[in-house]
Design a protein around this motif. Structure first.
Motif, PDB file in Angstrom:
ATOM      1  N   MET A  48       0.873  -1.203  -0.088  1.00  0.00           N
ATOM      2  CA  MET A  48       0.069   0.148   0.169  1.00  0.00           C
ATOM      3  C   MET A  48       0.962   1.177   0.039  1.00  0.00           C
ATOM      4  O   MET A  48       0.451   2.197   0.285  1.00  0.00           O
ATOM      5  N   THR A  49       2.148   1.096  -0.320  1.00  0.00           N
ATOM      6  CA  THR A  49       2.950   1.941  -0.321  1.00  0.00           C
ATOM      7  C   THR A  49       3.821   2.293  -1.705  1.00  0.00           C
ATOM      8  O   THR A  49       3.834   1.011  -2.457  1.00  0.00           O
ATOM      9  N   LEU A  50       4.267   3.366  -1.809  1.00  0.00           N
ATOM     10  CA  LEU A  50       4.957   3.461  -3.138  1.00  0.00           C
ATOM     11  C   LEU A  50       6.565   3.096  -3.024  1.00  0.00           C
ATOM     12  O   LEU A  50       7.071   2.367  -3.844  1.00  0.00           O
ATOM     13  N   ARG A  51       7.038   3.362  -2.033  1.00  0.00           N
ATOM     14  CA  ARG A  51       8.711   3.466  -1.759  1.00  0.00           C
ATOM     15  C   ARG A  51       9.014   2.102  -1.061  1.00  0.00           C
ATOM     16  O   ARG A  51      10.160   1.781  -1.076  1.00  0.00           O
ATOM     17  N   MET A  52       8.217   1.491  -0.225  1.00  0.00           N
ATOM     18  CA  MET A  52       8.624   0.413   0.895  1.00  0.00           C
ATOM     19  C   MET A  52       8.940  -0.933   0.209  1.00  0.00           C
ATOM     20  O   MET A  52       8.015  -1.397  -0.609  1.00  0.00           O
ATOM     21  N   PRO A  53      10.031  -1.478   0.194  1.00  0.00           N
ATOM     22  CA  PRO A  53      10.413  -2.753  -0.405  1.00  0.00           C
ATOM     23  C   PRO A  53       9.638  -3.867   0.625  1.00  0.00           C
ATOM     24  O   PRO A  53       9.191  -3.943   1.746  1.00  0.00           O
ATOM     25  N   HIS A  54       9.243  -5.061  -0.167  1.00  0.00           N
ATOM     26  CA  HIS A  54       9.116  -6.290   0.574  1.00  0.00           C
ATOM     27  C   HIS A  54       9.826  -7.283   0.104  1.00  0.00           C
ATOM     28  O   HIS A  54       9.717  -7.319  -1.089  1.00  0.00           O
ATOM     29  N   PRO A  55      10.370  -8.001   0.771  1.00  0.00           N
ATOM     30  CA  PRO A  55      10.558  -8.236   2.233  1.00  0.00           C
ATOM     31  C   PRO A  55      11.287  -6.961   3.000  1.00  0.00           C
ATOM     32  O   PRO A  55      11.910  -6.476   1.927  1.00  0.00           O
ATOM     33  N   PHE A  56      11.146  -6.368   3.928  1.00  0.00           N
ATOM     34  CA  PHE A  56      11.669  -5.255   4.618  1.00  0.00           C
ATOM     35  C   PHE A  56      12.452  -5.961   5.790  1.00  0.00           C
ATOM     36  O   PHE A  56      12.068  -6.243   6.866  1.00  0.00           O
ATOM     37  N   GLY A  91      -1.972  10.957  -0.965  1.00  0.00           N
ATOM     38  CA  GLY A  91      -2.369  10.032  -2.001  1.00  0.00           C
ATOM     39  C   GLY A  91      -2.952   8.537  -1.332  1.00  0.00           C
ATOM     40  O   GLY A  91      -2.247   8.133  -0.446  1.00  0.00           O
ATOM     41  N   HIS A  92      -3.831   7.855  -2.079  1.00  0.00           N
ATOM     42  CA  HIS A  92      -3.951   6.509  -1.500  1.00  0.00           C
ATOM     43  C   HIS A  92      -4.297   5.792  -2.704  1.00  0.00           C
ATOM     44  O   HIS A  92      -4.860   6.199  -3.467  1.00  0.00           O
ATOM     45  N   PHE A  93      -3.864   4.597  -2.530  1.00  0.00           N
ATOM     46  CA  PHE A  93      -4.044   3.349  -3.786  1.00  0.00           C
ATOM     47  C   PHE A  93      -5.633   3.225  -3.882  1.00  0.00           C
ATOM     48  O   PHE A  93      -6.342   3.252  -2.929  1.00  0.00           O
ATOM     49  N   ALA A  94      -6.296   3.035  -5.112  1.00  0.00           N
ATOM     50  CA  ALA A  94      -7.799   3.012  -5.301  1.00  0.00           C
ATOM     51  C   ALA A  94      -8.043   1.844  -4.563  1.00  0.00           C
ATOM     52  O   ALA A  94      -9.351   1.621  -3.947  1.00  0.00           O
ATOM     53  N   ASP A  95      -7.206   0.940  -4.342  1.00  0.00           N
ATOM     54  CA  ASP A  95      -7.651  -0.592  -3.567  1.00  0.00           C
ATOM     55  C   ASP A  95      -7.275  -0.471  -2.017  1.00  0.00           C
ATOM     56  O   ASP A  95      -7.451  -1.392  -1.392  1.00  0.00           O
ATOM     57  N   ASN A  96      -7.287   0.791  -1.563  1.00  0.00           N
ATOM     58  CA  ASN A  96      -6.860   0.898  -0.125  1.00  0.00           C
ATOM     59  C   ASN A  96      -7.740   2.032   0.386  1.00  0.00           C
ATOM     60  O   ASN A  96      -7.470   3.071   0.921  1.00  0.00           O
ATOM     61  N   PRO A  97      -9.192   1.951   0.426  1.00  0.00           N
ATOM     62  CA  PRO A  97     -10.261   3.058   0.924  1.00  0.00           C
ATOM     63  C   PRO A  97      -9.933   3.404   2.224  1.00  0.00           C
ATOM     64  O   PRO A  97     -10.314   4.326   2.805  1.00  0.00           O
ATOM     65  N   ALA A  98      -9.494   2.394   3.033  1.00  0.00           N
ATOM     66  CA  ALA A  98      -9.215   2.836   4.689  1.00  0.00           C
ATOM     67  C   ALA A  98      -8.209   3.791   4.856  1.00  0.00           C
ATOM     68  O   ALA A  98      -8.559   4.533   5.646  1.00  0.00           O
ATOM     69  N   SER A  99      -7.273   3.911   3.945  1.00  0.00           N
ATOM     70  CA  SER A  99      -6.343   5.049   4.002  1.00  0.00           C
ATOM     71  C   SER A  99      -7.166   6.399   3.420  1.00  0.00           C
ATOM     72  O   SER A  99      -6.882   7.375   4.182  1.00  0.00           O
ATOM     73  N   GLU A 126      -8.022  14.000  -8.964  1.00  0.00           N
ATOM     74  CA  GLU A 126      -7.063  13.479  -9.811  1.00  0.00           C
ATOM     75  C   GLU A 126      -6.823  12.113  -9.470  1.00  0.00           C
ATOM     76  O   GLU A 126      -6.680  11.617  -8.021  1.00  0.00           O
ATOM     77  N   VAL A 127      -6.594  11.330 -10.454  1.00  0.00           N
ATOM     78  CA  VAL A 127      -5.708   9.790 -10.174  1.00  0.00           C
ATOM     79  C   VAL A 127      -4.450   9.918 -11.030  1.00  0.00           C
ATOM     80  O   VAL A 127      -4.418   9.965 -12.125  1.00  0.00           O
ATOM     81  N   ARG A 128      -3.652   9.367 -10.210  1.00  0.00           N
ATOM     82  CA  ARG A 128      -2.139   9.312 -10.820  1.00  0.00           C
ATOM     83  C   ARG A 128      -1.901   8.046 -10.713  1.00  0.00           C
ATOM     84  O   ARG A 128      -1.900   7.013  -9.874  1.00  0.00           O
ATOM     85  N   ARG A 129      -1.012   7.504 -11.680  1.00  0.00           N
ATOM     86  CA  ARG A 129      -0.337   6.366 -11.764  1.00  0.00           C
ATOM     87  C   ARG A 129       1.220   6.201 -10.831  1.00  0.00           C
ATOM     88  O   ARG A 129       1.691   7.285 -11.481  1.00  0.00           O
ATOM     89  N   GLY A 130       1.256   5.465 -10.032  1.00  0.00           N
ATOM     90  CA  GLY A 130       2.655   5.345  -9.550  1.00  0.00           C
ATOM     91  C   GLY A 130       2.998   4.140  -9.259  1.00  0.00           C
ATOM     92  O   GLY A 130       2.321   3.060  -9.323  1.00  0.00           O
ATOM     93  N   THR A 164      -3.430   5.853  -7.954  1.00  0.00           N
ATOM     94  CA  THR A 164      -3.379   6.709  -6.558  1.00  0.00           C
ATOM     95  C   THR A 164      -4.551   7.814  -6.897  1.00  0.00           C
ATOM     96  O   THR A 164      -4.454   8.705  -7.848  1.00  0.00           O
ATOM     97  N   ARG A 165      -5.225   7.697  -5.710  1.00  0.00           N
ATOM     98  CA  ARG A 165      -6.422   8.994  -5.679  1.00  0.00           C
ATOM     99  C   ARG A 165      -5.610  10.096  -4.840  1.00  0.00           C
ATOM    100  O   ARG A 165      -5.289   9.761  -3.658  1.00  0.00           O
ATOM    101  N   ARG A 166      -5.618  11.269  -5.253  1.00  0.00           N
ATOM    102  CA  ARG A 166      -5.049  12.310  -4.875  1.00  0.00           C
ATOM    103  C   ARG A 166      -5.870  13.156  -3.892  1.00  0.00           C
ATOM    104  O   ARG A 166      -7.134  13.439  -4.220  1.00  0.00           O
ATOM    105  N   MET A 167      -5.422  13.614  -2.666  1.00  0.00           N
ATOM    106  CA  MET A 167      -6.060  14.549  -1.814  1.00  0.00           C
ATOM    107  C   MET A 167      -5.412  15.872  -1.373  1.00  0.00           C
ATOM    108  O   MET A 167      -3.964  15.785  -1.733  1.00  0.00           O
TER     109      MET A 167
END
Length: 177
Positions: A40-48, A133-141, A155-159, A170-173
């Motif tokens: 649900m993040t742009l920058r965080m790797p997995h595994p961490f 912004g929050h990912f479109a599939d993360n309405p909780a955020s 605005e919706v951006r691709r990231g 990503t839905r922008r706020m």
């Protein structure tokens, strides 16, 4: 002229927002090594890994406090529960991003930390606007952002999400002081 504190601590009813330190590395690695958080993040790797947590703490220590500020979210009883950061990233206003460890979801910590960060940004940084912004599939955020006063811009951006290895909508706020 605005004087920037080197390492502010922002306190709320249950939380303290402070700079992450070396002693937080193991806890950060344990909480952040969760695919459902990272995806649900742009920058965080997995595994961490512990090495990722060490690099994160070092990078935060090297941030320019005039353009970026990252806080560890620490609960009075549970210790570190997540991270929230504000940074300039090409938008007209600084962007805010956050994550909360899975054992602490649904307790209002993200909203409480986000509200505190917006107050800090308006007073300590003298910012009148923030973006997120929050990912479109993360309405909780999206609900967390709304509770903290953010409004959808339309605005919706691709990231590119590192953990997903894919582009994501990503839905922008925006938040206005």
């Amino acid at each position: 002229m605005c004087v920037i504190e080197p390492s502010p601590v922002v306190e709320t009813r249950r939380l303290a927002l402070r700079s992450p330190q070396a002693q937080d590395v193991a806890r950060l690695a344990a909480l952040a090594n969760d695919a459902d958080i990272a995806r649900m993040t742009l920058r965080m790797p997995h595994p961490f890994s512990t090495r990722d947590a060490e690099t994160f703490v070092l990078n935060v220590a090297g941030q320019d406090p005039a353009t970026a500020r990252t806080f560890l979210i620490e609960h009075e009883d549970h210790g570190p529960v997540g991270v929230i950061g504000l940074f300039q990233d090409g938008d007209v206003a600084p962007e805010v991003g956050y994550w909360i460890g899975r054992p602490f979801w649904g307790r209002g910590y993200a909203t409480e930390a986000l509200e505190a960060a917006t107050v800090w940004a308006s007073r300590g940084w003298r910012r009148r606007a923030l973006v997120a912004g929050h990912f479109a599939d993360n309405p909780a955020s999206g609900r967390v952002l709304e509770k903290a006063g953010f409004l959808y811009t339309g605005e919706v951006r691709r990231g590119f999400s590192r953990a997903r290895g894919a582009e994501t909508d990503t839905r922008r706020m925006v938040w206005l002081a």
